[in-house]
Design a protein around this motif. Structure first.
Motif, PDB file in Angstrom:
ATOM      1  N   GLU A 169      10.275   4.504  -6.648  1.00  0.00           N
ATOM      2  CA  GLU A 169      10.604   3.899  -5.354  1.00  0.00           C
ATOM      3  C   GLU A 169       9.686   2.700  -5.055  1.00  0.00           C
ATOM      4  OE1 GLU A 169       8.732   6.107  -1.735  1.00  0.00           O
ATOM      5  OE2 GLU A 169       9.452   7.662  -3.078  1.00  0.00           O
ATOM      6  N   ASP A 170       8.408   2.835  -5.417  1.00  0.00           N
ATOM      7  CA  ASP A 170       7.464   1.753  -5.095  1.00  0.00           C
ATOM      8  C   ASP A 170       7.824   0.461  -5.812  1.00  0.00           C
ATOM      9  OD1 ASP A 170       6.248   3.843  -3.869  1.00  0.00           O
ATOM     10  OD2 ASP A 170       4.235   3.417  -4.598  1.00  0.00           O
ATOM     11  N   THR A 171       8.163   0.578  -7.101  1.00  0.00           N
ATOM     12  CA  THR A 171       8.460  -0.659  -7.833  1.00  0.00           C
ATOM     13  C   THR A 171       9.819  -1.212  -7.418  1.00  0.00           C
ATOM     14  OG1 THR A 171       9.161   0.719  -9.695  1.00  0.00           O
ATOM     15  CG2 THR A 171       6.968  -0.257  -9.818  1.00  0.00           C
ATOM     16  N   VAL A 203       0.862  -1.185   0.000  1.00  0.00           N
ATOM     17  CA  VAL A 203       0.000   0.000   0.000  1.00  0.00           C
ATOM     18  C   VAL A 203       0.897   1.233   0.000  1.00  0.00           C
ATOM     19  CG1 VAL A 203      -1.738   1.315   1.289  1.00  0.00           C
ATOM     20  CG2 VAL A 203      -1.891  -1.186   1.196  1.00  0.00           C
ATOM     21  N   CYS A 204       0.556   2.182  -0.866  1.00  0.00           N
ATOM     22  CA  CYS A 204       1.340   3.417  -0.937  1.00  0.00           C
ATOM     23  C   CYS A 204       1.344   4.093   0.424  1.00  0.00           C
ATOM     24  CB  CYS A 204       0.741   4.376  -1.959  1.00  0.00           C
ATOM     25  SG  CYS A 204       1.101   3.891  -3.636  1.00  0.00           S
ATOM     26  N   GLY A 205       2.530   4.402   0.894  1.00  0.00           N
ATOM     27  CA  GLY A 205       2.658   4.964   2.238  1.00  0.00           C
ATOM     28  C   GLY A 205       2.772   6.472   2.244  1.00  0.00           C
ATOM     29  N   PRO A 231      -1.282   9.855 -12.055  1.00  0.00           N
ATOM     30  CA  PRO A 231      -0.450   8.963 -12.866  1.00  0.00           C
ATOM     31  C   PRO A 231       0.342   7.939 -12.044  1.00  0.00           C
ATOM     32  CG  PRO A 231       0.697  11.034 -12.513  1.00  0.00           C
ATOM     33  CD  PRO A 231      -0.634  11.149 -11.796  1.00  0.00           C
ATOM     34  N   HIS A 232       0.287   8.038 -10.708  1.00  0.00           N
ATOM     35  CA  HIS A 232       1.221   7.268  -9.888  1.00  0.00           C
ATOM     36  C   HIS A 232       1.136   5.751 -10.131  1.00  0.00           C
ATOM     37  CE1 HIS A 232       3.870   6.322  -6.647  1.00  0.00           C
ATOM     38  NE2 HIS A 232       2.936   5.826  -5.862  1.00  0.00           N
ATOM     39  N   HIS A 233      -0.047   5.199 -10.056  1.00  0.00           N
ATOM     40  CA  HIS A 233      -0.143   3.743 -10.200  1.00  0.00           C
ATOM     41  C   HIS A 233       0.064   3.290 -11.646  1.00  0.00           C
ATOM     42  CE1 HIS A 233      -2.453   3.645  -6.123  1.00  0.00           C
ATOM     43  NE2 HIS A 233      -1.158   3.773  -5.983  1.00  0.00           N
TER      44      HIS A 233
HETATM   45 ZN   LIG Z   1       3.025   4.823  -4.070  1.00  0.00          ZN
END
Ligand SMILES: [Zn+2]
Length: 467
Positions: free
Chosen positions: A208-210, A28-30, A233-235
């Motif tokens: 960073e997420d990936t 989950v995006c923090g 656009p983030h996801h």
């Molecule tokens: Zn995120």
């Protein structure tokens, strides 16, 4: 009964079937701790806390990962404004966030991964994307070439940033296409920076997420959650990065998005002066009441926050916890059996079934709570005519519901005793021991133990803990 999850990617409820048997990897995006966490964060993080709790209740081994964006444009702005190092900008907000999560009983995250701890993974991913023709470097910056990825827009149905009237269009001459986004940003004077093949700089937000998830979960995982605002656009960027880098599709099997939290019908924002930081909200309302307020709506529904609505939730919640408390008190004195035993037992069984059916339907906590209220009503009406074991059936059901929803923990053993009171009793017990009044000191220890509080004698004194 099978769990069905609404998948943003396919826009429908799908039967939940994790990639690796009973193992569920969930990201989950923090938080970006550059400011106070707010009520919208609480809505999202409580929702996914319930998801993790329910999956664990179902027997899945859940690894719940959240990132922490600890370097980002807004952190750098705050650094300049306050004259602080970036670490000092984020520290107080991060601590405040953890405290708030604690008050809200959000306990299911296994790992908070900080972006700056994954710079080598980020660099490796960017190199890979350049090598595969999905990214290009210009003067120390690296951009993702959106046009190189055929799946761009498949999650949100959106391919370009919607321009709001009056919005400032930032034209970046370095980009080949205005939709391209930064993977690496060259250092500007005074900014924190890390070494890279493109010179010193820092990662863009999306990469960073990936980097974090591919490091921990590999090229594919089960659930990615986040607030709806992050879908584009983030996801989309995450999908573009990961699928182009690994070649595996889909990167994420189930995409889950939480509905917005509005305040009195309007979007919460600082400019509208209706902004509620979590800290302010928790100064005003009990964390458990706030959690109940959030859980008493489906996670995909928007929630309209207002002091009146929370007050209403507070009285509903009070009725429920009173009912559970009455039942527990009655259990201690009730006879073995009573004439309402079969009614209470049947109600407990049916509440469990209804509760599970509601949760299986895309984690419908609102319907699940309706089942809890029903059982509380039946059990309370039957008090005085129900035996201990039938009451224990109902109580066990409440305990399960409370674990899944993260509620009425104060009804649990020992939780009702405040820390100050425990400390006072521990001090009295010490006094008794000094007087060699071991009968009294043992009695205090036993009374605390009966409430689930264990004492431990250590070299530095007595410690206690809730068991
Ligand atoms: Zn995120």
């Amino acid at each position: 009964m099978a769990l069905r999850v609404h998948n943003t990617l396919t826009r429908q409820k799908e039967e939940f079937s994790p990639l690796r048997g009973q193992r569920v990897n969930m990201f989950v995006c923090g938080l970006t701790p550059q400011d106070h966490a707010h009520l919208g964060h609480a809505k999202t993080y409580v929702a996914f806390d319930v998801v993790a709790r329910y999956l664990r209740h179902k027997g899945y081994a859940v690894f719940y990962l959240q990132n922490v964006t600890d370097v980002e444009d807004r952190i750098i702005d705050a650094m300049r404004e306050k004259g602080l190092a970036w670490q000092d900008v984020i520290r107080p907000f991060w601590e405040e966030y953890l405290e708030a999560m604690d008050s809200l009983n959000v306990t299911s995250v296994n790992l908070y991964a900080r972006a700056t701890d994954y710079i080598p993974e980020i660099v490796e991913q960017i190199r890979g994307l350049i090598a595969r023709g999905h990214a290009y470097a210009v003067d120390g910056d690296v951009y993702y070439a959106v046009g190189s990825f055929d799946g761009w827009g498949k999650l949100s149905g959106q391919r370009t940033e919607e321009l709001r009237p009056g919005a400032r269009v930032e034209v970046d001459a370095k980009k080949r296409d205005p939709a391209d986004f930064a993977l690496w940003k060259a250092r500007k004077p005074g900014e924190p920076a890390w070494d890279s093949p493109w010179g010193p700089g820092r990662p863009g937000w999306h990469i960073e997420d990936t980097a974090i998830t591919i490091h921990h979960f590999g090229p594919q995982y089960d659930i990615h959650g986040g607030a709806t605002e992050l879908m584009f656009p983030h996801h989309e960027a995450e999908i573009a990065q990961a699928e182009a880098f690994t070649g595996s599709r889909p990167f994420v099997k189930y995409w889950m998005h939480t509905g917005l939290l509005n305040v009195k019908g309007e979007k919460m924002s600082k400019s509208l002066r209706n902004f509620w930081s979590l800290k302010d909200a928790l100064a005003e309302y009990d964390g458990e009441v706030l959690r109940f307020f959030l859980v008493y709506a489906h996670y995909r529904s928007p929630i309209d926050f207002s002091p009146e609505a929370v007050d209403e939730a507070k009285s509903a919640y009070g009725r429920l916890t009173d009912a559970i408390g009455n039942l527990e008190a009655e259990m201690r004195s009730a006879p073995e059996t009573g004439i309402q035993d079969h009614v209470v037992r049947a109600a407990a069984r049916s509440a469990r079934e209804t509760f599970d059916a509601a949760m299986e339907d895309d984690f419908n906590t609102r319907e699940a709570l309706a089942a809890v209220f029903d059982l509380a009503g039946v059990a309370n009406k039957a008090l005085g005519q129900t035996g201990r074991e039938a009451l224990a059936d109902a109580q066990a059901a409440f305990e399960t519901f409370g674990e899944v929803l993260g509620l009425w923990r104060r009804k649990g053993r020992g939780a009702a005793v405040s820390e100050g009171l425990i400390d006072a009793l521990v001090a009295l017990r010490e006094d008794a021991r000094k007087r060699k009044d071991f009968a009294t000191s043992d009695r205090i220890r036993d009374l605390l133990a009966a409430d689930g509080i264990a004492l431990e004698d250590t070299k530095t004194g007595v410690r206690w803990k809730r068991s």
